[in-house]
Design an enzyme around this catalytic site. Structure first.
Site, PDB file in Angstrom:
ATOM      1  N   ARG A 241       0.830  -1.189   0.000  1.00 32.62           N
ATOM      2  CA  ARG A 241       0.000   0.000   0.000  1.00 32.62           C
ATOM      3  C   ARG A 241       0.868   1.244   0.000  1.00 32.62           C
ATOM      4  NH1 ARG A 241      -3.564  -2.567  -1.525  1.00 32.62           N
ATOM      5  NH2 ARG A 241      -5.708  -2.785  -0.784  1.00 32.62           N
ATOM      6  N   GLU A 270      -2.334   7.422  -6.543  1.00 32.02           N
ATOM      7  CA  GLU A 270      -2.637   6.363  -7.499  1.00 32.02           C
ATOM      8  C   GLU A 270      -3.815   6.757  -8.372  1.00 32.02           C
ATOM      9  OE1 GLU A 270      -3.045   2.605  -5.493  1.00 32.02           O
ATOM     10  OE2 GLU A 270      -0.919   2.502  -5.008  1.00 32.02           O
ATOM     11  N   HIS A 291      -0.099  -0.153  -9.306  1.00 30.79           N
ATOM     12  CA  HIS A 291      -0.801  -1.075  -8.411  1.00 30.79           C
ATOM     13  C   HIS A 291      -1.458  -2.212  -9.195  1.00 30.79           C
ATOM     14  CE1 HIS A 291      -2.501  -1.008  -4.058  1.00 30.79           C
ATOM     15  NE2 HIS A 291      -2.202  -2.229  -4.451  1.00 30.79           N
TER      16      HIS A 291
END
Length: 326
Positions: A241, A270, A291
């Protein structure tokens, strides 16, 4: 005739998951590209989402004000930091995730990223594409064979990552997790040494791979002091994360080129943009991806189907539905 419960899919899902939803004739399905999505709080009974959408306290209060129709939210993947769990609990809404399903894909990707950086794959590829004649003697890579790998977080992903490093590189594995029970990997016969502190792991590991959730206790856990503890020519992997690594401190460490570099599939902004990460992307000793650790064809199908089955089971009133958080 009773109204069918409305199920909103707020983010794109794999076609197999959507096919299963379409074949369920007792729900009213609203997908992410439907204009009704904007007002889902008014009549949603079930909601499916991924990391792209945030569910805030305001969302749950609006749903409650509309008659408390909302019963369940299901998130694909493990992390649920994009959902206000306290607000969901206060509104009486069940929240589920899909634990363990992403573990294989994320562990595989973290290994792929580290090897790509150590052997300078993306750097050399860019130079070839630009028409440069690359002298092999000037682009020496770093072998990770039989190096020490420090796994931070001994959950499902960390466990699988450890196995992959051992199998692929005959790695010596150090493990750190302040909350995992004693002997958690022993029953699976994963050769490792469990250390008592993060600092001890950082000082010994050639590769540090992070597999922890974003919590108050893990936010900023890798900062300037921790980066200074890492060995020369070591590699940092964050496929967990954004927020776990202090990015400003990491940028300064990468510029010094004391450590070999970092691979980041999870960042604070993100998806990563040139505006936010242009300084990082000027450097050859960093790889940033948006991600996508869980983004394989196989995993997206399996995870999406698991989300649908979980949601339908809750709406059918079944007991002991897996992945319940609230």
């Amino acid at each position: 005739m009773a109204m069918k419960p409305k199920v909103y899919v707020l983010d794109p899902y794999h076609k197999d998951a959507i096919a299963l939803l379409r074949s369920t004739d007792w729900i009213d399905l609203i997908l992410w590209d439907d204009s009704r999505k904007a007002d889902w709080q008014k009549d949603a009974v079930g909601v499916m989402l991924r990391s792209d959408t945030r569910l805030t306290g305001s969302d749950f209060r609006l749903a409650a004000a509309a008659g408390n129709k909302l019963r369940v939210v299901v998130k694909q993947g493990v992390g649920v930091d994009n959902i206000d769990l306290a607000a969901a609990a206060a509104a009486g809404v069940a929240v589920h995730n899909t634990p363990a399903l992403n573990s294989e894909s994320v562990a595989e990707f973290s290994l792929a990223l580290a090897l790509s950086l150590s052997r300078r794959v993306t750097e050399i590829d860019r130079r070839v594409r630009q028409g440069e004649k690359v002298a092999r003697s000037r682009v020496l890579g770093l072998s990770l064979f039989r190096k020490t790998v420090g796994v931070v977080g001994m959950g499902n992903i960390g466990r699988i990552a450890a196995r992959k490093w051992i199998g692929a590189c005959e790695s010596r594995v150090l493990a750190y997790d302040p909350v995992a029970p004693r002997g958690v990997w022993d029953r699976e016969q994963i050769p490792h040494t469990r250390v008592g502190s993060l600092e001890e792991l950082l000082r010994e590991a050639d590769v540090v791979t992070l597999h922890v959730p974003l919590l108050d206790s893990t936010r900023g856990m890798i900062g300037g002091r921790e980066l200074a503890c890492m060995k020369d020519r070591s590699i940092l992997i964050n496929a967990s994360r954004g927020g776990i690594v202090d990015e400003r401190a990491l940028l300064e460490e990468l510029r010094r080129k004391r450590i070999w570099g970092a691979v980041l599939d999870a960042v604070e902004v993100e998806p990563p943009t040139l505006e936010a990460y242009g300084d990082f992307l000027e450097l050859d000793n960093v790889i940033i991806t948006p991600h996508i650790g869980a983004s394989t064809i196989e995993n997206q199908s399996n995870s999406g189907l698991a989300v649908v089955r979980t949601l339908l089971a809750v709406l059918e009133g079944k007991d002991d539905v897996p992945g319940k958080l609230v």
